[in-house]
Each structure stands twice: as C-alpha cells, then as structure tokens.
Design a protein around this motif. Structure first.
Motif, PDB file in Angstrom:
ATOM      1  N   VAL A   1       0.847  -1.173   0.000  1.00 30.90           N
ATOM      2  CA  VAL A   1       0.000   0.000   0.000  1.00 30.90           C
ATOM      3  C   VAL A   1       0.899   1.245   0.000  1.00 30.90           C
ATOM      4  O   VAL A   1       1.945   1.276   0.649  1.00 30.90           O
ATOM      5  CB  VAL A   1      -0.944  -0.026   1.226  1.00 30.90           C
ATOM      6  N   ALA A   2       0.460   2.273  -0.678  1.00 33.47           N
ATOM      7  CA  ALA A   2       1.276   3.470  -0.878  1.00 33.47           C
ATOM      8  C   ALA A   2       1.657   4.162   0.426  1.00 33.47           C
ATOM      9  O   ALA A   2       2.774   4.661   0.558  1.00 33.47           O
ATOM     10  CB  ALA A   2       0.536   4.448  -1.784  1.00 33.47           C
ATOM     11  N   TYR A   3       0.749   4.188   1.396  1.00 29.89           N
ATOM     12  CA  TYR A   3       1.077   4.885   2.635  1.00 29.89           C
ATOM     13  C   TYR A   3       2.222   4.208   3.366  1.00 29.89           C
ATOM     14  O   TYR A   3       3.024   4.871   4.016  1.00 29.89           O
ATOM     15  CB  TYR A   3      -0.151   5.035   3.546  1.00 29.89           C
ATOM     16  N   LYS A   4       2.340   2.888   3.234  1.00 32.19           N
ATOM     17  CA  LYS A   4       3.452   2.177   3.888  1.00 32.19           C
ATOM     18  C   LYS A   4       4.788   2.562   3.251  1.00 32.19           C
ATOM     19  O   LYS A   4       5.786   2.730   3.948  1.00 32.19           O
ATOM     20  CB  LYS A   4       3.240   0.669   3.819  1.00 32.19           C
ATOM     21  N   ASN A   5       4.799   2.724   1.950  1.00 34.76           N
ATOM     22  CA  ASN A   5       6.021   3.167   1.270  1.00 34.76           C
ATOM     23  C   ASN A   5       6.398   4.579   1.700  1.00 34.76           C
ATOM     24  O   ASN A   5       7.572   4.875   1.908  1.00 34.76           O
ATOM     25  CB  ASN A   5       5.838   3.105  -0.246  1.00 34.76           C
ATOM     26  N   HIS A   6       5.409   5.417   1.833  1.00 36.28           N
ATOM     27  CA  HIS A   6       5.655   6.794   2.275  1.00 36.28           C
ATOM     28  C   HIS A   6       6.259   6.798   3.685  1.00 36.28           C
ATOM     29  O   HIS A   6       7.236   7.506   3.947  1.00 36.28           O
ATOM     30  CB  HIS A   6       4.354   7.595   2.258  1.00 36.28           C
ATOM     31  N   ILE A   7       5.696   6.003   4.575  1.00 36.36           N
ATOM     32  CA  ILE A   7       6.180   5.948   5.957  1.00 36.36           C
ATOM     33  C   ILE A   7       7.592   5.376   6.007  1.00 36.36           C
ATOM     34  O   ILE A   7       8.450   5.872   6.744  1.00 36.36           O
ATOM     35  CB  ILE A   7       5.223   5.123   6.838  1.00 36.36           C
ATOM     36  N   LEU A   8       7.858   4.348   5.232  1.00 36.16           N
ATOM     37  CA  LEU A   8       9.195   3.762   5.197  1.00 36.16           C
ATOM     38  C   LEU A   8      10.215   4.793   4.723  1.00 36.16           C
ATOM     39  O   LEU A   8      11.289   4.940   5.311  1.00 36.16           O
ATOM     40  CB  LEU A   8       9.220   2.528   4.290  1.00 36.16           C
ATOM     41  N   LEU A   9       9.888   5.520   3.690  1.00 40.35           N
ATOM     42  CA  LEU A   9      10.771   6.568   3.182  1.00 40.35           C
ATOM     43  C   LEU A   9      10.980   7.658   4.233  1.00 40.35           C
ATOM     44  O   LEU A   9      12.104   8.110   4.449  1.00 40.35           O
ATOM     45  CB  LEU A   9      10.193   7.169   1.899  1.00 40.35           C
ATOM     46  N   GLU A  10       9.899   8.037   4.903  1.00 40.98           N
ATOM     47  CA  GLU A  10       9.987   9.048   5.954  1.00 40.98           C
ATOM     48  C   GLU A  10      10.900   8.570   7.079  1.00 40.98           C
ATOM     49  O   GLU A  10      11.740   9.319   7.569  1.00 40.98           O
ATOM     50  CB  GLU A  10       8.578   9.328   6.487  1.00 40.98           C
ATOM     51  N   ASP A  11      10.741   7.317   7.494  1.00 48.43           N
ATOM     52  CA  ASP A  11      11.573   6.771   8.575  1.00 48.43           C
ATOM     53  C   ASP A  11      13.036   6.719   8.199  1.00 48.43           C
ATOM     54  O   ASP A  11      13.909   7.033   9.004  1.00 48.43           O
ATOM     55  CB  ASP A  11      11.106   5.357   8.957  1.00 48.43           C
TER      56      ASP A  11
END
Length: 93
Positions: A1-11
């Motif tokens: 899911v796209a939000y998980k990729n966003h969070i991983l990148l943010e982390d």
C-alpha cells in the motif's frame, strides 16, 4: 500500500537525516524522536483501519467507517500542521 512506502521513506530519510544533522542538539533530537513515535502510532491506526474495512465495508458499518475515517483525517491534519511548524523548518537551518 502506498502509505506504507511513504512511511518507510519518511523513517529512513527524514528522521534519520535530521537526527544526524542535529546529533549535537539534544532537544531537537528528542523532538524528532517524539514526532517519529507519534507518526508510528498514526501508521498503526491507519493500518488497523485498512485491515478492518478492506474486505468488510457495507451499509451496516458505514457510519462507523465514516467516524473512523474522520478521526484519522483529524489526526493527519494535526500532524501536517505540526510538521509544517516544527519539523520542516529544521531543513532550512
């Protein structure tokens, strides 16, 4: 899911990069850590929301879905404001 990729990148990029940049500034690193923990909580909430409704959204739970979605929207709105006021200025320092 796209939000998980966003969070991983943010982390991996945002928080780690800022922690390294401000490693000698205890208060700033502490704030960054707190913001990361807060975001982790929001991520857990969104993940539970997606799991709850991905296969079971129907007319009988539509009001509950709407309430849950509204709460997530409010939490994200507050988070965006906090990021704009406290986190993003760290990039320009």
């Amino acid at each position: 899911v796209a939000y998980k990729n966003h969070i991983l990148l943010e982390d991996t990029k945002l928080y780690i990069g800022l922690q390294e940049k401000y490693q000698d500034h205890f208060r700033v690193v502490k704030m960054i850590d707190e913001m990361q923990k807060e975001m982790n909580g929001i991520t857990r909430t969104v993940t539970m929301f997606v799991r709850k409704y991905e296969n079971d959204l129907n007319y009988s739970n539509l009001e509950e879905f709407s309430n849950d979605l509204s709460q997530i929207g409010q939490a994200l709105g507050r988070r965006i404001t906090t990021e704009e006021e406290r986190l993003y200025p760290l990039f320009t320092d």
